[in-house]
Every structure is written in structure tokens, then in C-alpha cells.
Write a protein that holds these residues in place. Sequence first.
Motif, PDB file in Angstrom:
ATOM      1  N   THR A  15       0.742  -1.444   0.073  1.00 17.44           N
ATOM      2  CA  THR A  15      -0.149  -0.007   0.023  1.00 17.44           C
ATOM      3  C   THR A  15       1.258   1.373  -0.251  1.00 17.44           C
ATOM      4  O   THR A  15       0.125   2.377   0.468  1.00 17.44           O
TER       5      THR A  15
ATOM      6  N   PRO B 290      -4.619   7.101   3.039  1.00 14.51           N
ATOM      7  CA  PRO B 290      -6.051   6.327   3.794  1.00 14.51           C
ATOM      8  C   PRO B 290      -7.269   6.825   3.932  1.00 14.51           C
ATOM      9  O   PRO B 290      -6.833   8.472   3.284  1.00 14.51           O
TER      10      PRO B 290
ATOM     11  N   THR C 100     -11.207   7.483   5.410  1.00 10.46           N
ATOM     12  CA  THR C 100     -10.997   7.941   6.529  1.00 10.46           C
ATOM     13  C   THR C 100     -12.563   7.463   6.262  1.00 10.46           C
ATOM     14  O   THR C 100     -13.648   6.873   6.738  1.00 10.46           O
TER      15      THR C 100
ATOM     16  N   LEU D  69      -4.461   2.188  10.215  1.00 13.01           N
ATOM     17  CA  LEU D  69      -4.016   2.766   8.818  1.00 13.01           C
ATOM     18  C   LEU D  69      -3.593   2.135   7.604  1.00 13.01           C
ATOM     19  O   LEU D  69      -4.361   2.520   6.744  1.00 13.01           O
ATOM     20  N   LYS D  70      -3.159   0.704   7.901  1.00 17.86           N
ATOM     21  CA  LYS D  70      -3.319  -0.006   7.134  1.00 17.86           C
ATOM     22  C   LYS D  70      -4.747  -0.568   5.866  1.00 17.86           C
ATOM     23  O   LYS D  70      -5.193  -0.411   4.660  1.00 17.86           O
TER      24      LYS D  70
ATOM     25  N   GLN E 294      -7.153   1.900   6.548  1.00 19.23           N
ATOM     26  CA  GLN E 294      -7.665   2.645   5.643  1.00 19.23           C
ATOM     27  C   GLN E 294      -7.134   2.422   4.104  1.00 19.23           C
ATOM     28  O   GLN E 294      -7.708   2.800   3.289  1.00 19.23           O
ATOM     29  N   ARG E 295      -6.120   2.317   3.909  1.00 18.96           N
ATOM     30  CA  ARG E 295      -5.592   2.436   2.593  1.00 18.96           C
ATOM     31  C   ARG E 295      -5.943   1.601   2.178  1.00 18.96           C
ATOM     32  O   ARG E 295      -6.268   1.395   0.403  1.00 18.96           O
TER      33      ARG E 295
END
Lengths: 95, 492, 491
Positions: free
Chosen positions: A46, A51, A53, C379-380, C382-383
Motif C-alpha cells: 500500500t 488512507p 477515512t 492505517l493499513k 484505511q489504505r
Amino acid sequence: MSLDKATVAHIATLARIKIPDSDLEHLAGELSQILGWIEQLGEVDTTGVEPMTGVVQMDLPRRADVVTDGNIRDKVLANAPEPAHGFFTVPKVVE
Amino acid sequence: MTETNGSIIEGRTGPWEIVLGLEVHAQVVSNAKLFSGAATEFGAEPNTQVSLVDAAMPGMLPVINDVCVEQAVKTGLGLKAQINKRSVFDRKNYFYADLPAGYQISQYLQPIVGEGTIILDLPDGRTREVGITRLHLEQDAGKSLHDQHPTKTYVDLNRCGVALMEIVSEPDMRSAEEAAAYLRKLRSILRYLGTCDGNMEQGSLRCDVNVSVRRPGEPYGTRCEIKNVNSIRFVSQAIEYEARRQVELLEEGGTVVQETRLFDSGRGVTRSMRSKEHAHDYRYFPDPDLLPLEFDDAYIERIRATMPELPDAKKARFIADYGLSAYDAGVLVAEQETAAYYEALVEGEGGKTRDPKMAANWVIGELFGALNRAGRTIQDSPVSSAELGGLLDLIADDTISGRIAKDVFADMVETGKPAGEIVEAKGLRQVTDSGAIDSMIDEVLSRNADKVAEYKAGKDKLFGFFVGQVMKATGGKANPKLLNERLREKLQ
Amino acid sequence: MAALTDLTMAAALDALSKGEFSARELTEAHIAAVEAARPLNAFITETPDRALAMAEASDTRRRNGEASPMEGLPIAIKDLFCTEGVLTTAGSHILDGFTPPYESTVTTNLWRAGAVMLGKVNMDEFAMGSSNMTSYYGKVENPWRRKGNNRPLVPGGSSGGSATAVAARVALGATGTDTGGSIRQPAAFCGIVGLKPTYGRCSRWGIVAFASSLDQAGPMTRTVRDAAIMLGAMAGHDPKDSTSVNRPVPDYKAALTGDIRGLKVGIPTEYRVDGMPAEIERLWAQGIEWLKAAGAEPVEISLPHTKYALPTYYIIAPAEASSNLARYDGVRFGLREPGDSLDAMYEATRAAGFGTEVKRRVLIGTYVLSAGYYDAYYLKAQRLRSLIARDFTQAFEDVDVILTPSTPNTAFAAGEKMDDPVAMYLNDVFTVPVNLAGLPGISVPAGLSEDGLPLGLQLIGRAFDEETVLKVGEVLETAANFTARPGHQSA
């Protein structure tokens, strides 16, 4: 990732959920299983991906600075377990 | 025992430097709360200024208050800071009785305002620049009352959700004096901008102080955070105490533990806050009930256009235009109302201007003294700038002397009457008739022939004696300049 | 004429407008059905008095010529929606006795549209589950049974009470909420239509939050047309919800033209998952044929990150839930267990008030947000969410709508999947990606399994293109001609 009992006890404290010692072992196993399954995300590169939200693409709406609410103490306290003299109450906190 | 000497503490084993950073929570001036429509007013009945959103009822959602955003941007501009056109609201998760949602909406990684600077005006007239790390918007918590009941804590959510600006400084300060100057200057800027009323007693401005010590030139030491110190005087006391505590600890071979401490103003000491020792892990993450806060340059410029002249600019102008000293200018601009009073006094009415230095001396000396004694602020001064101007005009046109003016001023404060009326009623008009003064000088000199002889023999100091005698004879009303001139001539 | 409880909303509106019966009569029939269906445990709170009062008011409005789009239609409300003066539990012990002094925006909209509330229906605790077995108020039974087997089956979840109530002809429709499939999966299990609108289409204000970035309310009905009617009433901009989108609500019924000629229907390769029953595979192929026959063009597409949607969801949803559920602390509402300190009270209250699955997810959520793990997990995820959403964006450059099965299996019996939480999570494999991308999705009953249980097909549309989803959904519905009835029904 395998969670041990101490870690489960720690996160249970953070989440303020009392977990009997006798349940920690079982719970640690279950949570470890879930986390193990989740970790397949590691397969995906990634790098450079933003990211996300939320999905809504618009400006954050803003309200006018006008008092439109409040003065509803009865409603605010209506469901409180032990209200007293217009306050919520909790067991005494020593600071 | 250790001695504090300015920024350096002389310990038993050598000098130590104090390193200070401040985190200030400034309550935003707004009608309604940051994310709800409840009022922000101070002192209401418990839980009456609470919406269902503030009480974190199930399914309640936040909507941001436009003016709170503007106020934060305005404050950022006032701190000459980077304004971030995109910022993010995060949830700071922890459990406490006066935090109904179990999280505080705050800004963590992407605050609305980034780096800025603030210029301290130190008491000796020096200035010093302190870095601002960031400013972010967040919600205030409610209030827990621990002393109302033997076994219960009472919770009032009136404050809960009121907008705060957390303003964090760089660890750039080196003494309690600088920390106090920082707070004074920050408060002054906030009040000029109208973004925070700066009232520390009511908690509109609250301060946490990060204190560490180090050997000069060495890396930063371990810091302790002193929470909620609610006056500038207490900030100084807390720093002095805490810095000495750390030096003594280190000199005895101990180590400073990073912790949160509470200032006990009654005993003048700081103590460890054990209740806060609970391993904190705030689990910040972006609040999914909100979107990123974004605006463009035009928005920032619209706010910039509403900015008043700030203390630094005003001070520079007072020095340049009025020839004031840095110290006097600094004192006069500290409060916007004082500066406005002073400017009105100097600029006068109908294009008439007054001597700026004399005006400054009168404001800083007589007026401040009178206000202090009366416990009043300049906004409700018993003597308006126009009235004080009237008095200064009487000095300027030689109607009264400066000394008499002080008596007249005291009378003005007392009675509220205009200067001219008091002067007339009490016959305080100074004697400017040189004939009259001459005759009084003659009389004094003839009564004191021996002293005249001594004077002429070289005892110059007696000149003052003759002035005093003539003044006494005129009830203080002789024009001092004229008196001096005539006397000098007659003694020749 | 059919029994009053067996009508579609559209038919009931028509009959009401012709004066064939009153809203009161319609409501009385449904109240009787609610009582008769009590063994299914679909309702947590029945509100017959309120229903009758609302029905009478509705009849008055109709007499005065003020009929609104859902005038006089009795519906059930998932117990996640706060209803003023009516117990609201979210299926949890921790909300014991909670009677909101406010009404959710969606239910307010429904009442304004003339709908009548029969009561509050059962659900998985805090909408966390796919079986309705995590409810503090007991499990709900699916009105369907396997052929020749009377073993009770789950209705799916979390909107299990809603699906059961609608399938069993107890309510003309019900509200549901869908965070990872909670409308579409129970709709598929119970043989009804369930529509999850685009995120931001219906206000979340007044709905007990599970995972704020995923939660979305939607209609559960017996026909696609009814879903269009009900969505029209539920949807709309709400200034009290910062994620509510301000765009006009179209007349969804008008989209039901039956004409899908030339429409491109995406068939995602990655939805052919290992171990999917052949009958579901066959149904999917049948669905493609139906749409083709109606003039649409099937297009093979790829949604390459599909397999990561579930693990991504099981980071994001618990993380948000761990924070959303922090307010259930025994201070301002609901259950309080005594404790001799504040923390002891919190810990005892939350231990007693939350069920096993909720605790599990709160702990997972707390863990993935905690210091040192945030980047690796949250965070991973969300990516990954970005990548999953991007898959859809790219696919919709080539197609107008996507067709998939709704679920990888049919309704199962209580206890069949309880020992392995991950196996239970796999129920949502086809529905979860849609929530992560915030898109509209509908489940339409399309056939029966070999053992006689309903099977659903899912249509996924572009953001705010509920119209295409409904239009194609109706074409599927017509072709499938799903006329089977569950064993238990009030008619």
C-alpha cells in the motif's frame, strides 16, 4: 500476531470492561485468531496509497454561531441512573 | 539550598538552566459550543447549557460552529502562524466522568494552525521571540465536583463541548519571568483579537507548564507537566518550585520521572497526580462523524481583513510616532483599552494633539495608580480620556503647574468634576504675573538675607530653598518656570 | 382481495386512496399479526396504542386530502433508531430502560410521510452480527424452514427482526441499517428486498452508532417498488449530520421503467469464491441471463482487492465501534452496575451490559487503535479501503451496475456457526465491500435453494445512483417471479 493474557487484560482495562482472569486465556486465543486472519492485509503493498477515512466528498458543513439548544435539563437527566440536584453522579473520584 | 538567578539556577554542583514550554487552553469567544447549539455562558445552573449532543446521547452527531473556526484562524494570523487550509478532527479516547462520549474531539496530526511566533516584552524593555508549535481546536470537558457528597462526585456538563484553542509553545523559555511575559503577551493578543476573553479566574485561559532543567549547552532534560495553573503568579511560583525540585533531585543523584504534576497554590508546591498515572493510550483516530476541515486563501484573507492592529505593531507605532520608550509603549499597548485611551488622550478632540510623553506619564503614573487604588479597569475609569485631556491642557497653557495638576486629578477622581471647574472653584490658577512673583521673591529674599549671602558665597543648593519659600508663599501656584527665571535674575 | 397483511405498500396505498379500507383497519390487521408472530421474537417493543393513534391521524389527513407518500402504512422500526418516548435498546442490556427524549431523523421523515409505527424490532446487539443471535432480547426465528425440517433458522443479521417482520407479513416494511451487510444479508435469508443506500443519503442522526463511516439506514420491503417508495420517505439532507449529503431526493418510483436495454452489467470475477455452493453459482448465472434477456449487456469486470474487504472491515468497524460505544458507561443513561470507584463502576457496567460479540469487537477495536499498532492495523486498513473503493470507481467507468450473489450461503440454524467468529464474519463477504466504498446496494429475492430457502442477488450501483439499482432490481424481480411464501406468515 498472537495476543497474550497480559495484553488482553491491558486492552480490557483501556476499554473499561472487566474480564475475569479465567476468561483471559480463551479470549486471547479468539482475538489472536481474528488478528491472524486480519494480517493477510500485509500481502498488499500500500505504499503511496492515501488512507481513506470516509467516502463523502464534500466540504465539512458548518453551522452558524447561534444558540439553538440547551435549557433541557429534564431531558438531559431523564435517563440518568442516579441524578441528584440537577447533576449526574458517579462514585466519588479522588484526585 | 539552591539559588535562582534569572534563567540560571546555581546548584551545589554548578549551574542549571531551566527549560520551559507552555500549553495554553484558551476558550474561544463564541455564542454556541464547538459542535452543538448550546450556550457557552459562564455560571449557569448545572446541566442547563447542555444539548443532547453534549451529553453524548446515543445517535447524536457533531456539527461544527463556523465562528469557532474563524476565531482559530484569526488567532493563528495573530500569532503570525502557518494556517493549514486542510485540518482534521480526531477523537482522543479516554474515560472520565465529565467526558460523556468517552472521547474528546480534538486535532492531533493535522491541526488548523501550525508554526508561529510570539514576541515577549520583558520588564527591562528587552524583547524575546518564542516559537509557537501549533494551535488546534478541541472540545472542553465538563466539570466534576468532588466536595458535594461524601461518596459521590457530581457532574455538570455545562462546559462540555465549549470550544478551546490549545496553543502549544516551543520549549523556548528560560525563566519564570519569561513564562509570565509569554502568558501576558498571549493573553494580550487574544484579547485584541477578541478570540478569547483571557479570564484566568473563570478558566477561560488555562495553562499547563512543561518544566525541565539541564546543564547549559546540554540536551533537554526529562520534563514534568504541571497541570492547570490558573494565574500568572502561580505559573511563576510553580516553575520556581518545580525547577528547584528537579535540580535538587538531580544533584542528589536522582532522576526526574516524566509525569503530570499538580500545583498546590495553598502550599506553593507541585505534587504528583497519581490519578493521572493510569497508563494512558488515547487511541487517536480521525472522527468519522466529521469531514476534513478545508478552506481556501480567500477565506483566510477575508478573516485577515477583520484583524485589528495588534500590540507589536501598535507598540512600534507608538515608539515611532510618539517618541515613547520601548517600556512605556509596551505598557500602554498591553491592553487594547489602555492603548485606545492613550491614543484618544494624545489625539485630543478636533485635531488638537497633546504632548505624547506627558500623556504617557499621566496614564502610566497617575491614572494607573488611581485605578489600582479604586480597583477599577480603564473601561470604567472615573476620569475619561477627554477629561484627563482637559487637565493636561491646563498644564500646557500654564493655567496650572504639573504639581497642582496632581491635586486637581485626585479631586477629579473623587468628585468626577472637570479639571477647569476644580481649578476655578479652588482658585488654583497659577500666578503668571511677573510683577506679583517679583514682589513675593523680594519679600522672601529680604526675610532671608543671611541665606542670600551664603548663596552668593557659593552655596548653590540654597536656590531650591528660595524656590520652595516662594512657592509656599503662593500656595504652590507660582508658575515654576517664571519663578525660576525671576529668582535667578534677582540673585545675580 | 388478498389479506391486508399480504399487500405490498404500493397496493395498500392504492386501496387506501380508493377507500377500500382505512389506515386503522390496515393497522389493526397488522397489530393482530404482530401478536400472532410473537413466537418468532421479532419485536422487542410493540407499540399498538401508538400505532392506532397514528393510523387514526392518518385517516384524518387522508380525509382532508393531505395524504403523504406513505400515508397509513404500518411499518416496523429496527431498535437502533431512537424513538421519542419509546424504549430503544440497540438489542443490548446496557441500554436498559433507555427512553430517548428525541426522534431519529429517518423515523421523523417516515412519520411525516404518513407511516405508522407497529413497534421496535429485534436485532443483533449494537448491529454486530449476521444471525440476530447476539441480541440481549433473544434470538429471532426466520419464518422460513428448510424443506422437510422444522429446525429453526436464523433470519440473518443484524436487521433480523426487520427481515422476519416483513417476510412473515407482520409489517409492510421495516427500517434496517447496514454497516457491512446488515440489511442485504437478512433480506436475502428471509426472501425480501433490502436496500442499502449510498452513504450520506439517509441521515444517521438519532441512530445508535456502530461504525460511523459505514452505517447507513435503508428500507426492507417485499418488493422493489416498495423499497423505492420507502427510500423516498427516509432519504434527504439533514443539517444535523455532517456526513449527510445535500442533494435532491429523486422520485425513485419514476425510475422503475423496466427498460434496461443497453445497460452494462458488471460481473466481478473475484466474487466466485472458494466453497460457494453450486446453487448460488447457478442463480448468479441465471440472473445474468435474465438481465441479458431484458436487453442489458453483461461485462466481466475485476475488483482485485475484494478478498481484502472483510479483514479491512474487521479493523475499521471495530475501531470505530470501540470509540462509539465508550459512551455506554453507566453515567447518563442505561444500565449501571455498582462499583466502589469510577473505574470499577465503568468496568462492572460494561462487563454486565455488553454481550460476548460486542466485547470481542470493542477489544479488537481498542487494540488496533492502540499505541504501536495503529499504523500496522488501522492505517493499513484505511489504505486498503482506498484500494477497494478505487476498484469500484474503475469498474464503474465501464459498467452501469454490478451483479453479484447477496450471500455465499442460505440461512443457517442457530448454533451452526457460533464457535468460529471468523466463519461467521464470512457471511458478509459480498456485502462488505459496498459499505467500504459507500455505494448503494440492493438484495432482491431471486430463487430458492434446493432445500427450499430463499436466495438473493445483489446489485451495486454508482454513488447516489439508487435509481439504476432499483430499476435493474425490479427487472430481476419480475424475471425471478419470486412467489414462494415462508412457512410462518400471518396471512
